[in-house]
Design an enzyme around this catalytic site. Structure first.
Site, mmCIF file in Angstrom:
data_model
loop_
_atom_site.group_PDB
_atom_site.id
_atom_site.type_symbol
_atom_site.label_atom_id
_atom_site.label_comp_id
_atom_site.label_asym_id
_atom_site.label_seq_id
_atom_site.Cartn_x
_atom_site.Cartn_y
_atom_site.Cartn_z
ATOM 1 N N HIS A 117 29.171 22.998 24.632
ATOM 2 C CA HIS A 117 29.260 23.632 23.316
ATOM 3 C C HIS A 117 30.495 23.174 22.534
ATOM 4 O O HIS A 117 30.562 23.380 21.321
ATOM 5 C CB HIS A 117 29.232 25.161 23.450
ATOM 6 C CG HIS A 117 30.497 25.777 23.947
ATOM 7 N ND1 HIS A 117 30.657 26.223 25.247
ATOM 8 C CD2 HIS A 117 31.671 26.049 23.332
ATOM 9 C CE1 HIS A 117 31.868 26.745 25.387
ATOM 10 N NE2 HIS A 117 32.503 26.649 24.229
ATOM 11 N N ASP A 147 25.975 24.158 30.363
ATOM 12 C CA ASP A 147 27.082 23.991 29.420
ATOM 13 C C ASP A 147 28.155 23.039 29.942
ATOM 14 O O ASP A 147 29.353 23.299 29.826
ATOM 15 C CB ASP A 147 27.703 25.342 29.064
ATOM 16 C CG ASP A 147 28.538 25.278 27.792
ATOM 17 O OD1 ASP A 147 28.329 24.362 26.989
ATOM 18 O OD2 ASP A 147 29.412 26.150 27.612
ATOM 19 N N SER A 225 38.094 26.575 25.835
ATOM 20 C CA SER A 225 36.796 26.171 26.376
ATOM 21 C C SER A 225 36.842 24.730 26.878
ATOM 22 O O SER A 225 37.291 23.826 26.174
ATOM 23 C CB SER A 225 35.716 26.289 25.302
ATOM 24 O OG SER A 225 35.428 27.632 25.017
#
Length: 381
Positions: A117, A147, A225
């Site tokens: 993402h 992911d 992230s």
């Protein structure tokens, strides 16, 4: 939008004396010593100046571990910035977008692992290394369901410091963890915490979820992230992925993808650009409170070859008109895979996709009221 403020001291001339000694200034002279006073017991005062390094015996054991982990790994962490565009308005005009995240260097060839993402939909991905130099990255491969993505930069080998993989199977709740990333663009920031729970389920892509997620209380924020989650020995044990929050900032509940899953996925992404998943040959199931009722089989697929049965199409004639109906009572009901009870498609796929093409799974089914077991050899590339 979250704003980050930086407080800067701007006191007047009289404020200096009240604010204590400054870097580079002499410390106040000592008063005459009173030999009758009790002697100081412990470490000698740190009087070499505020800028001098601390000795090892001046640091607590926790501080030494924190410093060791950071010094061992911070050069393996990269800052990722992305540029893209999204359609907006009645005329769907393209509006520029920007994003940011973190990543871990995998090897001297320049491969970097991050969250899908972070880079999904980006037209340009820039990677900044520990030395401040930036390189444009190219896409290598991605697994949207889990992911995970791999990108690559052409940087000198001596500027690339790969992270060391640990073993997420040995993790325990309460173990200390360390997160390094780039929250709000603040490069290679360290935060610490513990493992709060293991084997959490986190929905990442559509109706699929990852079952082995690590829950942590270390502070992770937007920009973290894709960054590494580390143990006390500086080994990678996970990749920071998401936070549970209502404000968009850390609330002490973070989630990381375990390194065991990353280690299984990354080699396939580097070699093939995608993940090879085993195929069981069941196209659709109907979820019931007792199990998964087979709705449709792939013709000639592994499940059909193993003898599993789906609904039967029945054609009857009523006068000159044919009437077609579907008899679901003959379809097999899957209640377990390899002895593990399944009640939804996500559980079923999680067990199957942990296998390799060519492996065998044992499906426990109910057919016409009788329980039986059917071995199925998984297909795939």
């Amino acid at each position: 939008m979250v704003a980050v403020g930086v407080w800067e001291y701007r006191g007047g001339p009289d404020a200096a004396a009240a604010d204590g000694p400054k870097l580079g200034t002499a410390l106040p002279k000592e008063e005459a010593k009173d030999n009758s006073a009790p002697k100081n017991v412990g470490h000698a005062p740190h009087r070499e100046g505020l800028g001098s390094p601390l000795a090892a015996d001046e640091l607590s054991q926790d501080e030494q571990v924190n410093i060791s982990v950071y010094e061992n790994v911070n050069r393996a962490v990269v800052n990722i910035t992305t540029r893209g565009a999204r359609p907006e308005g009645f005329f769907q005009m393209e509006v520029p977008t920007e994003g940011a995240g973190s990543g871990s260097i995998l090897d001297k060839a320049g491969h970097i692992v991050t969250n899908n993402h972070v880079i999904d939909g980006a037209r340009q991905v820039m990677v900044t290394l520990f030395d401040g130099k930036s390189y444009e990255a190219r896409f290598v491969g991605a697994d949207q369901i889990n992911d995970v993505a791999v990108i690559k930069v052409d940087a000198p080998a001596d500027s690339l410091h790969p992270v060391v993989f640990g073993d997420s199977r040995r993790l325990k709740v309460g173990m200390r963890v360390f997160a390094i990333g780039n929250p709000f663009g603040l490069e290679r920031t360290l935060s610490t915490g513990i493992i709060s729970s293991l084997n959490r389920s986190l929905q990442i892509h559509e109706h699929r979820s990852v079952k082995s997620i690590i829950q942590i209380d270390a502070a992770i924020n937007p920009g973290n992230s894709g960054g590494p989650l580390l143990d006390s020995h500086s080994r990678l044990i996970g990749m920071n992925t998401a936070i549970a929050t209502k404000s968009g900032q850390s609330a002490g509940v973070g989630f990381a993808i375990p390194v065991g899953l990353i280690a299984r996925i990354v080699p396939q992404l580097i070699e093939k650009g995608h993940v090879v998943r085993p195929e069981v040959g069941i196209a659709r199931v109907f979820e019931t409170e007792h199990g998964l009722l087979i709705e449709r089989l792939i013709p000639g697929g592994p499940a059909e070859r193993a003898g599993l049965q789906g609904p039967q199409v029945v054609t009857r004639r009523r006068g000159p008109f044919p009437i077609v109906s579907v008899d679901r009572t003959v379809a097999d009901l899957i209640i377990a895979v390899d002895g593990n009870k399944v009640t939804n498609a996500d559980d079923f796929l999680s067990i199957v996709e942990a296998k390799e093409p060519g492996n065998q799974v044992l499906l426990t089914i109910v057919r016409k009221g009788k329980e039986m077991q059917v071995p199925v050899v998984l297909g795939g590339e």
